[in-house]
Design an enzyme around this catalytic site. Structure first.
Site, short mmCIF file in Angstrom:
data_model
loop_
_atom_site.label_atom_id
_atom_site.label_comp_id
_atom_site.label_asym_id
_atom_site.label_seq_id
_atom_site.Cartn_x
_atom_site.Cartn_y
_atom_site.Cartn_z
N HIS A 64 -0.69 17.84 -25.84
CA HIS A 64 -0.80 16.39 -25.63
C HIS A 64 -2.09 15.80 -26.21
O HIS A 64 -2.16 14.58 -26.38
CB HIS A 64 -0.68 16.06 -24.14
CG HIS A 64 0.73 16.20 -23.63
ND1 HIS A 64 1.41 17.40 -23.66
CD2 HIS A 64 1.59 15.29 -23.11
CE1 HIS A 64 2.63 17.21 -23.15
NE2 HIS A 64 2.76 15.96 -22.81
N GLU A 90 9.07 19.29 -24.48
CA GLU A 90 8.36 19.52 -23.21
C GLU A 90 8.82 20.83 -22.55
O GLU A 90 8.04 21.52 -21.91
CB GLU A 90 8.57 18.34 -22.23
CG GLU A 90 8.00 17.01 -22.70
CD GLU A 90 6.48 16.88 -22.54
OE1 GLU A 90 5.83 17.79 -22.01
OE2 GLU A 90 5.95 15.83 -22.98
N LYS A 134 2.35 11.48 -10.59
CA LYS A 134 1.51 10.67 -11.48
C LYS A 134 2.32 9.44 -11.88
O LYS A 134 3.42 9.58 -12.41
CB LYS A 134 1.17 11.44 -12.76
CG LYS A 134 -0.11 12.22 -12.69
CD LYS A 134 -0.49 12.69 -14.09
CE LYS A 134 -1.68 13.60 -14.03
NZ LYS A 134 -2.00 14.17 -15.34
N ARG A 158 0.82 -1.23 0.00
CA ARG A 158 0.00 0.00 0.00
C ARG A 158 0.85 1.27 0.00
O ARG A 158 0.44 2.33 0.44
CB ARG A 158 -0.97 0.04 1.19
CG ARG A 158 -1.95 -1.11 1.16
CD ARG A 158 -3.07 -0.92 2.17
NE ARG A 158 -3.83 -2.14 2.26
CZ ARG A 158 -3.53 -3.14 3.07
NH1 ARG A 158 -2.50 -3.05 3.88
NH2 ARG A 158 -4.27 -4.22 3.08
N ASN A 208 -0.99 19.60 -20.10
CA ASN A 208 -1.25 18.76 -21.28
C ASN A 208 -1.27 19.55 -22.57
O ASN A 208 -1.74 19.05 -23.59
CB ASN A 208 -2.56 18.00 -21.10
CG ASN A 208 -2.42 16.86 -20.13
OD1 ASN A 208 -1.34 16.26 -20.01
ND2 ASN A 208 -3.46 16.56 -19.40
N HIS A 235 -0.95 12.92 -28.28
CA HIS A 235 -1.19 11.50 -27.95
C HIS A 235 -1.82 10.76 -29.12
O HIS A 235 -1.49 9.60 -29.37
CB HIS A 235 -2.10 11.39 -26.72
CG HIS A 235 -1.37 11.58 -25.42
ND1 HIS A 235 -1.99 11.95 -24.25
CD2 HIS A 235 -0.05 11.44 -25.12
CE1 HIS A 235 -1.09 12.03 -23.28
NE2 HIS A 235 0.10 11.74 -23.78
P1 NAD Z 1 12.28 6.39 -21.72
O1 NAD Z 1 12.14 6.24 -20.29
O2 NAD Z 1 11.81 5.28 -22.59
O3 NAD Z 1 13.81 6.70 -22.07
C1 NAD Z 1 14.17 6.86 -23.42
C2 NAD Z 1 15.40 6.02 -23.77
O4 NAD Z 1 16.56 6.68 -23.27
C3 NAD Z 1 15.42 4.61 -23.19
O5 NAD Z 1 15.86 3.73 -24.18
C4 NAD Z 1 16.44 4.69 -22.06
O6 NAD Z 1 17.11 3.48 -21.86
C5 NAD Z 1 17.38 5.75 -22.56
N1 NAD Z 1 18.04 6.54 -21.53
C6 NAD Z 1 17.50 7.10 -20.44
N2 NAD Z 1 18.39 7.88 -19.82
C7 NAD Z 1 19.55 7.80 -20.51
C8 NAD Z 1 20.81 8.40 -20.38
N3 NAD Z 1 21.07 9.29 -19.43
N4 NAD Z 1 21.76 8.07 -21.28
C9 NAD Z 1 21.50 7.20 -22.31
N5 NAD Z 1 20.31 6.64 -22.50
C10 NAD Z 1 19.34 6.93 -21.62
O7 NAD Z 1 11.52 7.69 -22.28
P2 NAD Z 1 11.15 9.12 -21.63
O8 NAD Z 1 10.94 9.99 -22.79
O9 NAD Z 1 12.09 9.53 -20.57
O10 NAD Z 1 9.76 8.83 -20.91
C11 NAD Z 1 8.60 8.52 -21.61
C12 NAD Z 1 7.61 7.97 -20.64
O11 NAD Z 1 7.31 8.93 -19.65
C13 NAD Z 1 6.28 7.59 -21.28
O12 NAD Z 1 5.92 6.31 -20.85
C14 NAD Z 1 5.31 8.62 -20.74
O13 NAD Z 1 4.01 8.11 -20.61
C15 NAD Z 1 5.92 8.95 -19.40
N6 NAD Z 1 5.57 10.29 -18.88
C16 NAD Z 1 5.07 10.36 -17.63
C17 NAD Z 1 4.73 11.59 -17.08
C18 NAD Z 1 4.20 11.68 -15.68
O14 NAD Z 1 3.80 12.76 -15.26
N7 NAD Z 1 4.22 10.61 -14.93
C19 NAD Z 1 4.93 12.76 -17.83
C20 NAD Z 1 5.47 12.65 -19.10
C21 NAD Z 1 5.78 11.40 -19.63
N1 GLY Z 2 2.60 15.26 -17.30
C1 GLY Z 2 1.34 15.80 -16.96
C2 GLY Z 2 1.10 15.83 -15.51
O1 GLY Z 2 1.96 15.50 -14.73
O2 GLY Z 2 0.02 16.19 -15.10
#
Ligand code: NAD
Ligand code: GLY
Length: 344
Positions: free
Chosen positions: A236, A176, A134, A112, A233, A240
């Site tokens: 987005h 972003e 999130k 939890r 967003n 998306h």
């Molecule tokens: P990712 O986590 O897939 O990373 C991209 C690639 O970069 C991967 O292959 C990883 O291995 C590589 N990588 C990461 N750091 C590295 C480094 N320092 N050096 C070399 N390679 C590296 O992609 P992302 O763009 O970071 O994240 C996308 C995800 O984030 C999506 O799933 C999206 O839904 C999520 N997201 C979440 C929120 C939130 O608020 N929770 C907001 C925006 C996006």
């Molecule tokens: N990435 C959008 C949010 O955190 O609300």
């Protein structure tokens, strides 16, 4: 080093941004049983060394969106149970948004909820995904459909990790960053314009300004109940849809968000915002046209979870640095903007 506070009463925490921050983690995480969750790429670059320093268990998973799944979560639950991690344990999420979301979801649901420190290593995760609590995993029917709000205890950004980030990922993160300039702080766009000197100070300043906006928005609307958090967003809604119709391969998240922001600017009719956006996207060699089918994009828009009572919500610029939310954009307007962007 700079520090941004996310104010959420008893769930408040700091985002620490600086050089060499991985080296400071042992002090920040002291006295806990730690499991570092990462992917193989980031594990090889930073995870192995860090786990040795912390005396932590290192759990590495395949990189990519596929890992952000119930199967990925199960692998982590199994490891936590095998290690006998209890509620005093600590998870460190070391990686991009995929690892941050997956480890965050697991930390939020295991027993939890146990503590997590987010250590983002992509620009996108540094300015967005790691902050704000999130968390989510994907379902075969859609992205981020299963999730929980679970705030980290701390977010630690080591800008040195950007040195190994592939350029496509860096550019995606910059989309972003541009988003923050359009929703709140035109100064960010100024920092990106011209020929900025990209050094450590530049990154610390840029990430701090973005993190400060995210922290302010999350502090005011943690669970997106008032609608204020929705401004994050911007770009987005159509972004998306482009990602989904492109099968999550054709366009990266950042590329799709750039196109989504451009579509939103066109829908708003704010020419100054549109011109500035085109200039920035082109300078970063991010796409400004998209060749997908309008009918596929409209279907994806309707399926998007942001559609409420059959209406699609758009975040639209009022001027550079200010946005508004609209759910009454005529479909004909969306169609004409998609065609302007190159869709058929
Ligand atoms: P990712 O986590 O897939 O990373 C991209 C690639 O970069 C991967 O292959 C990883 O291995 C590589 N990588 C990461 N750091 C590295 C480094 N320092 N050096 C070399 N390679 C590296 O992609 P992302 O763009 O970071 O994240 C996308 C995800 O984030 C999506 O799933 C999206 O839904 C999520 N997201 C979440 C929120 C939130 O608020 N929770 C907001 C925006 C996006
Ligand atoms: N990435 C959008 C949010 O955190 O609300």
């Amino acid at each position: 080093m700079s520090k941004v506070r996310v104010n959420l009463k008893e769930r408040s925490y700091d985002v620490l941004i600086g050089k060499g921050m991985l080296g400071r983690l042992p002090r920040l995480a002291k006295g806990r049983r730690i499991v570092i969750i990462t992917d193989y790429t980031v594990g090889a670059l930073y995870g192995k060394k860090l786990s040795k320093k912390l005396g932590a268990c290192l759990l590495q998973l395949p990189p990519g969106e596929i890992t952000k799944s119930i199967a990925g979560t199960s692998v982590i639950y199994d490891k936590l149970i095998e290690l006998g991690i209890n509620r005093d344990g600590l998870i460190i999420a070391l990686g991009g948004g995929v690892i941050g979301d997956l480890a965050g979801f697991t930390a939020g649901t295991y027993l939890r909820g146990i503590n997590i420190i987010q250590v983002p290593t992509t620009l996108l995760a540094m300015v967005d995904a790691a902050i704000g609590g999130k968390t989510a995993i994907n379902h075969p029917k859609g992205k981020n459909l299963i999730g929980v709000f679970h705030q980290p205890k701390q977010v630690v950004v080591d800008i040195d990790t950007l040195n190994t980030l592939p350029s496509r990922e860096l550019k995606g993160g910059l989309a972003e960053v541009i988003k923050y300039g359009f929703i709140k702080d035109p100064g960010i766009l100024k920092m990106l314009s011209g020929n900025p000197q990209v050094n450590s100070n530049f990154w610390i300043k840029l990430i701090t300004r973005c993190a400060a906006i995210k922290a302010e928005v999350v502090s005011k609307d943690e669970r997106e109940t008032t609608g204020y958090r929705m401004i994050l967003n911007f770009g987005h809604t159509i972004g998306h849809a482009i990602e989904a119709v492109g099968g999550f391969k054709k366009f990266s998240h950042g590329e799709a968000v750039g196109l989504g922001m451009l579509a939103a600017a066109k829908i708003s009719g704010k020419r100054e915002a549109e011109a500035k956006l085109v200039m920035l996207l082109k300078a970063l060699k991010l796409p400004t046209t998209v060749k997908l089918k309008v009918k596929d994009l409209l279907l994806a828009l309707k399926l998007d979870k942001k559609a409420r009572s059959g209406k699609v919500r758009f975040v639209l610029p009022v001027k550079i640095g200010q946005v508004t939310i609209k759910d009454n954009v005529p479909e004909a307007k969306v169609v004409s903007v998609l065609k302007e962007l190159g869709c058929s």
